[in-house]
Structures are given as C-alpha cells and as structure tokens.
Design an enzyme around this catalytic site. Structure first.
Site, PDB file in Angstrom:
ATOM      1  N   ARG A  18       0.823  -1.224   0.000  1.00 40.98           N
ATOM      2  CA  ARG A  18       0.000   0.000   0.000  1.00 40.98           C
ATOM      3  C   ARG A  18       0.850   1.265   0.000  1.00 40.98           C
ATOM      4  O   ARG A  18       0.425   2.324   0.461  1.00 40.98           O
ATOM      5  CB  ARG A  18      -0.967   0.033   1.180  1.00 40.98           C
ATOM      6  CG  ARG A  18      -1.960  -1.087   1.118  1.00 40.98           C
ATOM      7  CD  ARG A  18      -3.167  -0.853   1.996  1.00 40.98           C
ATOM      8  NE  ARG A  18      -4.029  -2.001   1.885  1.00 40.98           N
ATOM      9  CZ  ARG A  18      -3.828  -3.133   2.544  1.00 40.98           C
ATOM     10  NH1 ARG A  18      -2.811  -3.240   3.380  1.00 40.98           N
ATOM     11  NH2 ARG A  18      -4.650  -4.139   2.362  1.00 40.98           N
ATOM     12  N   LYS A  47       1.776  11.658 -11.545  1.00 42.33           N
ATOM     13  CA  LYS A  47       1.001  10.688 -12.332  1.00 42.33           C
ATOM     14  C   LYS A  47       1.879   9.478 -12.614  1.00 42.33           C
ATOM     15  O   LYS A  47       2.992   9.622 -13.134  1.00 42.33           O
ATOM     16  CB  LYS A  47       0.564  11.305 -13.663  1.00 42.33           C
ATOM     17  CG  LYS A  47      -0.597  12.261 -13.555  1.00 42.33           C
ATOM     18  CD  LYS A  47      -1.091  12.646 -14.943  1.00 42.33           C
ATOM     19  CE  LYS A  47      -2.183  13.684 -14.877  1.00 42.33           C
ATOM     20  NZ  LYS A  47      -2.593  14.131 -16.230  1.00 42.33           N
ATOM     21  N   GLU A  71       8.560  19.703 -24.732  1.00 43.33           N
ATOM     22  CA  GLU A  71       7.797  19.939 -23.490  1.00 43.33           C
ATOM     23  C   GLU A  71       8.338  21.180 -22.766  1.00 43.33           C
ATOM     24  O   GLU A  71       7.581  21.883 -22.102  1.00 43.33           O
ATOM     25  CB  GLU A  71       7.861  18.715 -22.565  1.00 43.33           C
ATOM     26  CG  GLU A  71       7.426  17.400 -23.214  1.00 43.33           C
ATOM     27  CD  GLU A  71       5.905  17.180 -23.230  1.00 43.33           C
ATOM     28  OE1 GLU A  71       5.155  18.090 -22.820  1.00 43.33           O
ATOM     29  OE2 GLU A  71       5.487  16.090 -23.664  1.00 43.33           O
ATOM     30  N   LYS A  98       5.740  23.408 -13.992  1.00 40.27           N
ATOM     31  CA  LYS A  98       4.833  22.280 -13.777  1.00 40.27           C
ATOM     32  C   LYS A  98       4.431  22.186 -12.310  1.00 40.27           C
ATOM     33  O   LYS A  98       3.267  21.934 -11.987  1.00 40.27           O
ATOM     34  CB  LYS A  98       5.451  20.961 -14.262  1.00 40.27           C
ATOM     35  CG  LYS A  98       4.461  19.808 -14.107  1.00 40.27           C
ATOM     36  CD  LYS A  98       4.676  18.639 -15.026  1.00 40.27           C
ATOM     37  CE  LYS A  98       3.567  17.603 -14.816  1.00 40.27           C
ATOM     38  NZ  LYS A  98       3.798  16.350 -15.532  1.00 40.27           N
ATOM     39  N   GLU A 115      -5.922  17.447 -11.617  1.00 44.28           N
ATOM     40  CA  GLU A 115      -6.415  17.855 -12.919  1.00 44.28           C
ATOM     41  C   GLU A 115      -7.917  18.037 -12.973  1.00 44.28           C
ATOM     42  O   GLU A 115      -8.636  17.384 -13.728  1.00 44.28           O
ATOM     43  CB  GLU A 115      -5.964  16.855 -14.011  1.00 44.28           C
ATOM     44  CG  GLU A 115      -6.201  17.425 -15.414  1.00 44.28           C
ATOM     45  CD  GLU A 115      -5.439  16.685 -16.512  1.00 44.28           C
ATOM     46  OE1 GLU A 115      -4.355  16.161 -16.233  1.00 44.28           O
ATOM     47  OE2 GLU A 115      -5.954  16.677 -17.632  1.00 44.28           O
ATOM     48  N   ARG A 166      -4.685  22.321 -14.504  1.00 43.87           N
ATOM     49  CA  ARG A 166      -3.672  21.350 -14.917  1.00 43.87           C
ATOM     50  C   ARG A 166      -3.877  20.914 -16.370  1.00 43.87           C
ATOM     51  O   ARG A 166      -2.944  20.481 -17.038  1.00 43.87           O
ATOM     52  CB  ARG A 166      -3.688  20.135 -13.965  1.00 43.87           C
ATOM     53  CG  ARG A 166      -2.545  19.171 -14.222  1.00 43.87           C
ATOM     54  CD  ARG A 166      -2.294  18.185 -13.088  1.00 43.87           C
ATOM     55  NE  ARG A 166      -1.213  17.280 -13.490  1.00 43.87           N
ATOM     56  CZ  ARG A 166      -0.587  16.456 -12.682  1.00 43.87           C
ATOM     57  NH1 ARG A 166      -0.898  16.401 -11.403  1.00 43.87           N
ATOM     58  NH2 ARG A 166       0.385  15.666 -13.125  1.00 43.87           N
ATOM     59  N   ASN A 221      -1.769  20.069 -21.221  1.00 43.80           N
ATOM     60  CA  ASN A 221      -2.048  19.247 -22.399  1.00 43.80           C
ATOM     61  C   ASN A 221      -1.972  20.037 -23.704  1.00 43.80           C
ATOM     62  O   ASN A 221      -2.371  19.527 -24.749  1.00 43.80           O
ATOM     63  CB  ASN A 221      -3.432  18.612 -22.274  1.00 43.80           C
ATOM     64  CG  ASN A 221      -3.467  17.593 -21.158  1.00 43.80           C
ATOM     65  OD1 ASN A 221      -2.502  16.879 -20.933  1.00 43.80           O
ATOM     66  ND2 ASN A 221      -4.562  17.550 -20.421  1.00 43.80           N
ATOM     67  N   HIS A 252      -1.334  18.342 -26.949  1.00 42.37           N
ATOM     68  CA  HIS A 252      -1.404  16.904 -26.698  1.00 42.37           C
ATOM     69  C   HIS A 252      -2.617  16.222 -27.315  1.00 42.37           C
ATOM     70  O   HIS A 252      -2.570  15.026 -27.576  1.00 42.37           O
ATOM     71  CB  HIS A 252      -1.343  16.617 -25.198  1.00 42.37           C
ATOM     72  CG  HIS A 252       0.054  16.677 -24.653  1.00 42.37           C
ATOM     73  ND1 HIS A 252       0.799  17.836 -24.667  1.00 42.37           N
ATOM     74  CD2 HIS A 252       0.856  15.729 -24.113  1.00 42.37           C
ATOM     75  CE1 HIS A 252       1.992  17.590 -24.135  1.00 42.37           C
ATOM     76  NE2 HIS A 252       2.057  16.321 -23.794  1.00 42.37           N
ATOM     77  N   HIS A 303      -1.499  13.275 -29.386  1.00 39.03           N
ATOM     78  CA  HIS A 303      -1.876  11.892 -29.085  1.00 39.03           C
ATOM     79  C   HIS A 303      -2.545  11.236 -30.284  1.00 39.03           C
ATOM     80  O   HIS A 303      -2.348  10.048 -30.553  1.00 39.03           O
ATOM     81  CB  HIS A 303      -2.821  11.844 -27.881  1.00 39.03           C
ATOM     82  CG  HIS A 303      -2.131  12.072 -26.573  1.00 39.03           C
ATOM     83  ND1 HIS A 303      -2.776  12.579 -25.467  1.00 39.03           N
ATOM     84  CD2 HIS A 303      -0.847  11.859 -26.192  1.00 39.03           C
ATOM     85  CE1 HIS A 303      -1.918  12.669 -24.461  1.00 39.03           C
ATOM     86  NE2 HIS A 303      -0.736  12.247 -24.875  1.00 39.03           N
ATOM     87  N   HIS A 332       6.749  10.753 -28.664  1.00 40.56           N
ATOM     88  CA  HIS A 332       5.755  11.615 -28.020  1.00 40.56           C
ATOM     89  C   HIS A 332       6.037  13.114 -28.203  1.00 40.56           C
ATOM     90  O   HIS A 332       5.165  13.870 -28.639  1.00 40.56           O
ATOM     91  CB  HIS A 332       5.664  11.234 -26.538  1.00 40.56           C
ATOM     92  CG  HIS A 332       4.766  12.127 -25.747  1.00 40.56           C
ATOM     93  ND1 HIS A 332       3.393  12.052 -25.830  1.00 40.56           N
ATOM     94  CD2 HIS A 332       5.039  13.140 -24.885  1.00 40.56           C
ATOM     95  CE1 HIS A 332       2.865  12.964 -25.038  1.00 40.56           C
ATOM     96  NE2 HIS A 332       3.834  13.638 -24.450  1.00 40.56           N
TER      97      HIS A 332
END
Ligand SMILES: NC(=O)c1ccc[n+]([C@@H]2O[C@H](COP(=O)([O-])OP(=O)(O)OC[C@H]3O[C@@H](n4cnc5c(N)ncnc54)[C@H](O)[C@@H]3O)[C@@H](O)[C@H]2O)c1
Ligand SMILES: [Zn+2]
Length: 375
Positions: free
Chosen positions: A128, A150, A192, A233, A243, A247, A251, A254, A258, A273
């Site tokens: 955990r 993330k 980025e 960031k 988010e 946030r 993107n 993106h 994507h 990417h």
C-alpha cells in the site's frame, strides 16, 4: 570530480504532507546517497532501471548509495514503451517483495518516463505504498513525467489507462546524464520545455528562442531551462493536483499529438511523443488563428522555433502517411479531454496565452485537419 554544485537548483513542490524537493544539477546521481540520506530515513533501496541506463549509470548510483550506508538491490528491465505494461509491473512488484522493501525503505526509479511511470505505480501499490525517489534520466522525464505524481502503465485499450497519483518523496535530476541521450530524444523532451513557455510564459519562450543552442550543448542554460520547466509544472500541480481545472493546460498540443501518435501506431521509429507534441502545438496555434483567436504570426513563430531545433512541425513531416481524417478525428474524440460529447482543446490568444476551450466545433476541426494534412 565534477563539483559544479553551485549551479544546482532546488524546486519545491508544495503539496502539504505530500510536498517534496526536485534537485536539479550536474553530477546529482553520483551524490545520490548523501542527498537521499539527508531527507529520507530508509536504509534499504531497490533501484529499478532499464538496460540502456543501467549500462551507463547504475554502478555510479549504487556506489553512492552503498557508501552512504544504504543497501541496494537492482532490477534491470528492457528499454522501451512496452515495459510500461502489466507483466513488467508484476516483475517489479515481485522484485520489491523479494527484496523485502518495507514501508520505510525506498524504491528508486532510475531512467526515463517509462521507468518512472512504471516504478512509481509499483511503489504506490506494494504494501500500500513505499517510499519513492525519481531519478529521471531523459529530458522529458526531468521536465515533465517525474513532476506531478502521475504514474501508471498502458493497457490493451490505450496509453496510461491503469495507474494512480503517487507523488515521489524526492526527485534527483542529474543534468549531466542528458549528454548520452540521443539527439532525437533530447529534442523530443525540448518540445515539453517549449510548451511551458507557450502555455503562459511568453518571456521564457523568448529566452528559449535566444538560448536553445546552449541548452542543447549543456551547462548553466540547460540547468536553468530544466529548473524553470519543473517550477512551471510544480506551480500548476500545486494549484490543481488532480487535474480538475488548470492542470489541463499542460495538455497544450497533446490532443492533436496523441491522435498522431495513435495514427502512427505508437511506432517510435515514425514518431515519438515529444515530436507529436511539437506538431500538436503548431496545430493548436494554427487552429487558434483560424478561429480568429490569435494572430497567424504567432503560429509562424512557434513553428519557426521548433523547426530550428530540429523538431517536426507539420503532419506532412511524418513519414509513411497518415490514416484518413475521420480516423484521426476518432482518435481525437477518444482522447480523455472530451467531456460530454464536446471537444475540449487547449487553444491560445497568443504566445504564452493558452486557455482551455470547451465546445470546439467538430466540423471546424475536421476541415482544418483535412487542409493541414496536405501541406
Ligand atoms: N507521468 C507523467 O506525468 C508523464 C508525462 C509525460 C510523459 N510520460 C510518459 O513518459 C514516457 C516517455 O518517457 P521518455 O521519453 O523518457 O521515454 P523512455 O523512458 O522510453 O526513454 C527514452 C529512451 O532513452 C533512453 N535513455 C533514458 N535516459 C538516458 C540517458 N541518460 N542516456 C541514454 N539513454 C537514455 C531509454 O533507455 C529509452 O530508450 C511515456 O510512457 C509517457 O507516457 C508520463
Ligand atoms: Zn507530453
């Protein structure tokens, strides 16, 4: 000895009891033991890395930890996006349990975003949650994936679909290790970096236009650019950890990006990417101009800079052709930034003036893509 510690930058991510430091500078991996010891009590560490990074940096890190009295075990995984999946996750969990990593011990992710995302997830679910240190070694992971918490893996149904928010206890970003990164991966990470300027820091973007060569060459400008990116960031994440709002600005580029990654089958030989993000940011600026939200000159300026550093800036730069526009559109609609049937895009009023646009008309996007894929 590379004693350039006066160049070091510290970025603090203020998240209450989940707060942590990002240490950015030359030779940080060789000092990992000391940096960790002053902040984390654990005396046992499991290092997870990939084969490329292990060859060059694992020994250096192990030596530093052991000399500070931290016992280590190491797990070396294959390099590449495929490692961000269920089976390697099981391998990592198994190795952590075998190594008897307890809640006060630590797991260290030594590698790019693939290793960071996978290892952060494993560290969050084994017992955990055990302590977790990110040692990002790619530019992308230093300025983006190691900041913000993330973590996760890809599923058969798509990228990053299984995971958790798990903030690290410490991030050690060694700016020297970027010298061994391939120029293509460095450029991809740079997309980025430029993104933070384009979101809401016009002065930073102008500084990048003037200083990008020094950033690529290494030295103080590189450290400065990485620290400014982490700070940007961190600011966004501190304001909106999960988010729900701001946030989403991260993107920028993106949604288009994507879709292009998906359209090229996530084949890194065709598109990585950051390259998708570079094209996506140019598309976001061009689309904003088409919607009369910003000046066409801004789109030209963005494309000129990204192209100058060697990034692709147009769908026509992708080799091997793209699927029909309606398939691209499906990929866009499947992107997670779609809310109740309406398209949500990050659009812009100019350099460093991005905003979240809900309710973007699908027909406009379709005809825009139809036009842009031809030139
Ligand atoms: N968690 C987040 O918020 C977040 C944000 C952005 C991207 N990501 C994820 O990050 C991943 C991409 O990360 P990446 O671009 O770092 O890819 P990566 O981890 O695959 O690294 C790219 C390549 O560079 C090699 N490498 C890394 N550091 C090196 C070094 N110092 N010297 C030589 N080679 C080195 C790796 O072995 C690999 O082959 C994707 O899975 C993406 O989804 C996550
Ligand atoms: Zn990205």
């Amino acid at each position: 000895m590379n004693d350039a510690s006066f160049l070091e930058r510290l970025v603090h991510v203020p998240l209450g009891e989940r707060s942590y430091d990002i240490l950015i500078g030359p030779g940080v991996i060789g000092r990992a033991g000391g940096e960790i010891s002053t902040r984390i009590k654990g005396r046992k560490a499991a290092i997870v890395t990939d084969e490329n990074v292990a060859d060059i940096y694992l020994e250096n890190m192990v030596e530093s930890l052991e000399s500070d009295g931290i016992a280590t075990t190491s797990l070396i995984l294959p390099a590449g996006e495929k490692t961000k999946s269920f089976e390697p996750l099981m391998t990592v969990c198994d190795a952590l349990l075998e190594a008897r990593i307890e809640r006060n011990d630590m797991v260290i992710a030594l590698g790019g975003g693939v290793i960071g995302d996978l290892t952060g997830f494993a560290a969050g679910i084994v017992r955990r949650g055990v302590r977790f240190v990110q040692a990002p070694t790619s530019l992308l992971s230093q300025v983006d994936s190691s900041v913000g918490g993330k973590t996760g893996i890809n599923a058969r149904q798509g990228k990053n679909l299984v995971g958790i928010f798990n903030q690290p206890d410490l991030v050690l970003a060694d700016t020297d290790v970027l010298d061994t990164l391939s120029p293509r991966e460095f450029r991809a990470g740079y997309a980025e970096v430029a993104k933070y300027g384009l979101i809401d820091k016009p002065d930073f973007f102008a500084w990048l236009e003037a200083n990008w060569r020094e950033i690529f060459a290494g030295g103080p400008a590189r450290i400065e650019a990485i620290a400014a990116s982490c700070q940007a960031k961190a600011d966004v994440v501190a304001a909106d950890e999960r988010e729900n709002g701001r946030r989403a600005l991260l993107n920028l580029g993106h949604t288009f990006g994507h879709a292009l990654e998906s359209a090229t089958g996530y084949d890194s030989r065709r598109l990585v990417h950051g390259e998708g993000v570079a094209i996506g940011m140019v598309l976001a600026y061009q689309f904003s101009a088409r919607m009369n939200l910003s000046s066409p000159d801004d789109a030209i300026r963005v494309a000129a800079h990204l192209s100058e550093v060697g990034l692709p800036t147009s769908m026509t730069d992708i080799e091997g052709g793209l699927p029909p526009t309606d398939i691209l559109m499906d990929a866009i609609a499947q992107d997670k930034k779609v809310k109740s049937g309406k398209l949500t895009f990050i659009l812009t009023h100019g350099i460093g003036q991005s905003f979240v646009a809900d309710d973007v008309p699908v027909a406009e996007v379709l005809s825009f893509l139809e036009e842009k894929r031809r030139r």
